[in-house]
Design a protein around this motif. Sequence first.
Motif, short mmCIF file in Angstrom:
data_model
loop_
_atom_site.label_atom_id
_atom_site.label_comp_id
_atom_site.label_asym_id
_atom_site.label_seq_id
_atom_site.Cartn_x
_atom_site.Cartn_y
_atom_site.Cartn_z
N LYS A 95 28.98 -9.92 -11.03
CA LYS A 95 28.11 -8.98 -10.32
C LYS A 95 26.69 -9.50 -10.11
O LYS A 95 25.87 -8.84 -9.49
N LYS A 141 28.36 -4.22 -15.01
CA LYS A 141 27.60 -4.17 -13.77
C LYS A 141 26.15 -4.50 -14.05
O LYS A 141 25.67 -4.34 -15.18
N CYS A 143 22.31 -3.77 -12.48
CA CYS A 143 21.48 -3.02 -11.54
C CYS A 143 20.06 -3.58 -11.59
O CYS A 143 19.40 -3.52 -12.64
N LYS A 162 18.36 -5.35 -2.49
CA LYS A 162 19.64 -4.97 -1.88
C LYS A 162 20.07 -6.02 -0.85
O LYS A 162 21.24 -6.40 -0.81
N ASN A 165 21.79 -8.98 -2.12
CA ASN A 165 23.12 -8.68 -2.69
C ASN A 165 23.09 -8.26 -4.15
O ASN A 165 24.09 -8.43 -4.87
N PHE A 166 21.98 -7.69 -4.60
CA PHE A 166 21.94 -7.07 -5.91
C PHE A 166 22.27 -5.59 -5.77
O PHE A 166 21.92 -4.95 -4.77
N GLU A 167 22.91 -5.04 -6.78
CA GLU A 167 23.00 -3.58 -6.86
C GLU A 167 21.62 -3.05 -7.23
O GLU A 167 20.93 -3.63 -8.08
N GLN A 170 20.16 4.19 -7.43
CA GLN A 170 19.94 5.32 -6.53
C GLN A 170 18.53 5.85 -6.79
O GLN A 170 18.02 5.77 -7.90
N TYR A 196 26.09 6.83 -13.13
CA TYR A 196 25.58 5.90 -14.12
C TYR A 196 25.65 6.52 -15.52
O TYR A 196 25.55 7.74 -15.66
#
Length: 228
Positions: A95, A141, A143, A162, A165-167, A170, A196
Amino acid sequence: MNEEMKVSNHLVRNLERISPDNSIFNYKSGRKAFLSLGQGNIREWLEIFLPNTRIIIEPKIIGSIIGIQYINGELNKAIKKNSQDITEIVRTLKKIPKSLPIKNRIEIQGVLYDDINLSTRKNETEFIEIHNFISQSKRLKFCAFQICHCKINHFQSLQELKHLNFEIPQTQFTNFISDIEIYLQCWREGKLFASYPTNGLVLKINSRKLQKYLGENSLSIPWAYAIN
């Protein structure tokens, strides 16, 4: 010029030069690498800044905070909060991007987390520490929530992450204290950031200019507070 290249150029223009003195990777093993979130009277803090600035609201994700350094576009080093080198472990995690379309040195902070059994995860002590990550790397994961040493505001920083390509977390945003009370209640009822494992919310001042004005001290970040 394609959109991805435009975003990368915008980020490159706003990256500050990272000197040995301000790099989170200039460490001695065992030293705390990352500052804590601000502490104190949160109501007083909000009344000083609102409604004249924008507050970004993010989930306080249960996990291990880590820093990742890229040099010449390649993942160079990763550390956790006590400055422990975890580069080889991080290289195994699918990830996390192993290369970026940016040649400048860039340092990113984020959280490694496991979203299994969200309803039963109530506090950080239930999170498996990083020395046990290898056996569970397929479901871990990452973030990303901050580009260090960057001149752009917090929301723009998240958008750049973003595009790389990183998460990213929200978010919600507001200028009003009353909204924050509503968001906090929604989180407590499981209606906000439910995807989460969390133990609270993080409030961050969006303006980079105001962040720099507030500065940082040796222990905490005065422009970001946690509440629960």
